[in-house]
Design a protein around this motif. Structure first.
Motif, PDB file in Angstrom:
ATOM      1  N   ARG A   6      88.257  41.612  52.943  1.00  0.00           N
ATOM      2  CA  ARG A   6      88.225  43.062  52.702  1.00  0.00           C
ATOM      3  C   ARG A   6      87.613  43.293  51.323  1.00  0.00           C
ATOM      4  NH1 ARG A   6      94.490  44.101  53.481  1.00  0.00           N
ATOM      5  NH2 ARG A   6      94.424  42.288  52.090  1.00  0.00           N
ATOM      6  N   VAL A   7      86.345  43.715  51.325  1.00  0.00           N
ATOM      7  CA  VAL A   7      85.561  43.827  50.098  1.00  0.00           C
ATOM      8  C   VAL A   7      85.275  45.287  49.768  1.00  0.00           C
ATOM      9  CG1 VAL A   7      83.313  43.340  49.062  1.00  0.00           C
ATOM     10  CG2 VAL A   7      84.499  41.562  50.360  1.00  0.00           C
ATOM     11  N   VAL A  67      67.510  37.771  51.007  1.00  0.00           N
ATOM     12  CA  VAL A  67      68.093  36.645  51.742  1.00  0.00           C
ATOM     13  C   VAL A  67      69.589  36.879  51.952  1.00  0.00           C
ATOM     14  CG1 VAL A  67      68.661  34.188  51.630  1.00  0.00           C
ATOM     15  CG2 VAL A  67      66.378  34.972  50.972  1.00  0.00           C
ATOM     16  N   ALA A  68      70.276  37.339  50.894  1.00  0.00           N
ATOM     17  CA  ALA A  68      71.710  37.625  50.999  1.00  0.00           C
ATOM     18  C   ALA A  68      71.971  38.733  52.016  1.00  0.00           C
ATOM     19  CB  ALA A  68      72.263  38.028  49.635  1.00  0.00           C
ATOM     20  N   ASN A  69      71.142  39.769  52.006  1.00  0.00           N
ATOM     21  CA  ASN A  69      71.299  40.864  52.961  1.00  0.00           C
ATOM     22  C   ASN A  69      71.144  40.370  54.392  1.00  0.00           C
ATOM     23  OD1 ASN A  69      71.712  42.683  50.908  1.00  0.00           O
ATOM     24  ND2 ASN A  69      69.636  43.494  50.914  1.00  0.00           N
ATOM     25  N   PHE A  70      70.217  39.441  54.593  1.00  0.00           N
ATOM     26  CA  PHE A  70      69.979  38.899  55.936  1.00  0.00           C
ATOM     27  C   PHE A  70      71.203  38.148  56.442  1.00  0.00           C
ATOM     28  CE2 PHE A  70      68.695  35.262  58.559  1.00  0.00           C
ATOM     29  CZ  PHE A  70      68.082  35.918  59.627  1.00  0.00           C
ATOM     30  N   PHE A  71      71.759  37.265  55.611  1.00  0.00           N
ATOM     31  CA  PHE A  71      72.895  36.453  56.048  1.00  0.00           C
ATOM     32  C   PHE A  71      74.185  37.260  56.164  1.00  0.00           C
ATOM     33  CE2 PHE A  71      70.227  32.859  54.620  1.00  0.00           C
ATOM     34  CZ  PHE A  71      70.333  32.073  55.749  1.00  0.00           C
ATOM     35  N   ILE A  92      80.363  34.253  50.482  1.00  0.00           N
ATOM     36  CA  ILE A  92      81.550  33.667  51.106  1.00  0.00           C
ATOM     37  C   ILE A  92      82.528  34.756  51.528  1.00  0.00           C
ATOM     38  CG2 ILE A  92      83.658  32.348  50.597  1.00  0.00           C
ATOM     39  CD1 ILE A  92      81.913  30.426  48.982  1.00  0.00           C
ATOM     40  N   ALA A  93      82.717  35.747  50.658  1.00  0.00           N
ATOM     41  CA  ALA A  93      83.637  36.850  50.974  1.00  0.00           C
ATOM     42  C   ALA A  93      83.224  37.577  52.247  1.00  0.00           C
ATOM     43  CB  ALA A  93      83.689  37.827  49.800  1.00  0.00           C
ATOM     44  N   HIS A  94      81.926  37.786  52.419  1.00  0.00           N
ATOM     45  CA  HIS A  94      81.460  38.503  53.607  1.00  0.00           C
ATOM     46  C   HIS A  94      81.440  37.614  54.847  1.00  0.00           C
ATOM     47  CE1 HIS A  94      80.415  42.533  52.176  1.00  0.00           C
ATOM     48  NE2 HIS A  94      80.247  41.949  51.017  1.00  0.00           N
ATOM     49  N   THR A 102      95.044  46.844  49.935  1.00  0.00           N
ATOM     50  CA  THR A 102      94.167  46.993  51.100  1.00  0.00           C
ATOM     51  C   THR A 102      92.887  46.177  50.986  1.00  0.00           C
ATOM     52  OG1 THR A 102      92.961  48.912  50.225  1.00  0.00           O
ATOM     53  CG2 THR A 102      95.029  49.345  51.394  1.00  0.00           C
ATOM     54  N   ILE A 103      92.646  45.512  49.848  1.00  0.00           N
ATOM     55  CA  ILE A 103      91.410  44.762  49.668  1.00  0.00           C
ATOM     56  C   ILE A 103      91.693  43.351  49.144  1.00  0.00           C
ATOM     57  CG2 ILE A 103      90.032  46.826  49.215  1.00  0.00           C
ATOM     58  CD1 ILE A 103      90.069  45.928  46.242  1.00  0.00           C
ATOM     59  N   ASP A 104      90.670  42.495  49.285  1.00  0.00           N
ATOM     60  CA  ASP A 104      90.758  41.124  48.785  1.00  0.00           C
ATOM     61  C   ASP A 104      89.855  40.887  47.592  1.00  0.00           C
ATOM     62  OD1 ASP A 104      92.500  40.268  50.933  1.00  0.00           O
ATOM     63  OD2 ASP A 104      90.738  40.321  52.240  1.00  0.00           O
ATOM     64  N   ALA A 105      88.794  41.696  47.452  1.00  0.00           N
ATOM     65  CA  ALA A 105      87.842  41.465  46.368  1.00  0.00           C
ATOM     66  C   ALA A 105      87.091  42.747  46.028  1.00  0.00           C
ATOM     67  CB  ALA A 105      86.846  40.375  46.755  1.00  0.00           C
TER      68      ALA A 105
END
Length: 213
Positions: free
Chosen positions: A194-195, A143-147, A187-189, A115-118
């Motif tokens: 599916r993380v 910054v990561a949270n923003f993007f 990249i995953a997000h 059910t997941i990819d990472a």
């Protein structure tokens, strides 16, 4: 329960990858612990041109394969080399310095399913070494949270897992140094993979100093 775990790991085809640079004092212990916990997994160490006996120690400890870079290329490049040589469905990345307790690696492996990819791990508390590095991490996380439009507590944990069939297409654009986990998480997000996020307690290094600057 041991037989059940072995059957699950066999079905998942787990490939455990350890990028290592000058980790002679710890890599053997890490490999031995992983071998005891995951007897059916393929455990591969990528020696990033170490100047000590990391290569020999990993082989003696029971690694399935030890790959050596001729020149130091960076932790991200070592992970990429390991992924290119992977044979399993999931690549589980584990630091060779002993910072990841076997219980946390078990959490990641047990989280893997169809059910997941990472799987990315979130360290609690987020360990730092000085106000300068702490400030840098604080800025990068926001910054990561923003993007990604998601609230991460940690974006650079070296303990993670991802499907090889997915990540293999993006190795050419991923960083060669220590920002590899951060870039892979974003990249995953952005790709809407599916993380699953797993909370862990990272331990202090057993020996030596962090190579992250």
């Amino acid at each position: 329960s041991g037989k059940i775990n072995e059957q699950r790991e066999n079905a998942k085809m787990i490939y455990i990858l350890l990028p290592a640079y000058n980790e002679e004092e710890t890599v053997g212990i890490v490999v031995e612990n992983l071998r005891k916990e995951f007897p059916l997994a393929e455990i591969v160490v990528v020696d990033d041109a170490s100047k000590d006996r990391t290569f020999e120690t990993a082989k003696i400890a029971g690694a399935s394969k030890v790959i050596k870079h001729e020149n130091n290329r960076g932790a991200g490049a070592a992970v990429s080399t390991g992924i290119r040589n992977a044979t399993g469905d999931f690549c589980v990345v584990v630091d060779a310095d002993g910072q990841h307790p076997i219980t946390d690696v078990r959490k990641v492996v047990d989280s893997l399913d169809d059910t997941i990819d990472a799987v990315f791990t979130q360290r609690k508390p987020l360990r730092t070494s000085g106000w300068f590095k702490a400030t840098g991490k604080w800025i990068l996380i926001r910054v990561a949270n923003f993007f990604a439009r998601r609230k991460f507590q940690d974006i650079n944990s070296g303990l993670l897992a991802i499907k090889r069939s997915i990540v293999i297409h993006y190795l050419g654009i991923l960083p060669r140094r220590y920002s590899f986990p951060t870039a892979l998480l974003l990249i995953a997000h952005l790709l809407k993979l599916r993380v699953r996020l797993v909370s862990i307690e990272s331990s202090p290094r057993r020996t030596g100093k962090s190579k992250v600057r």
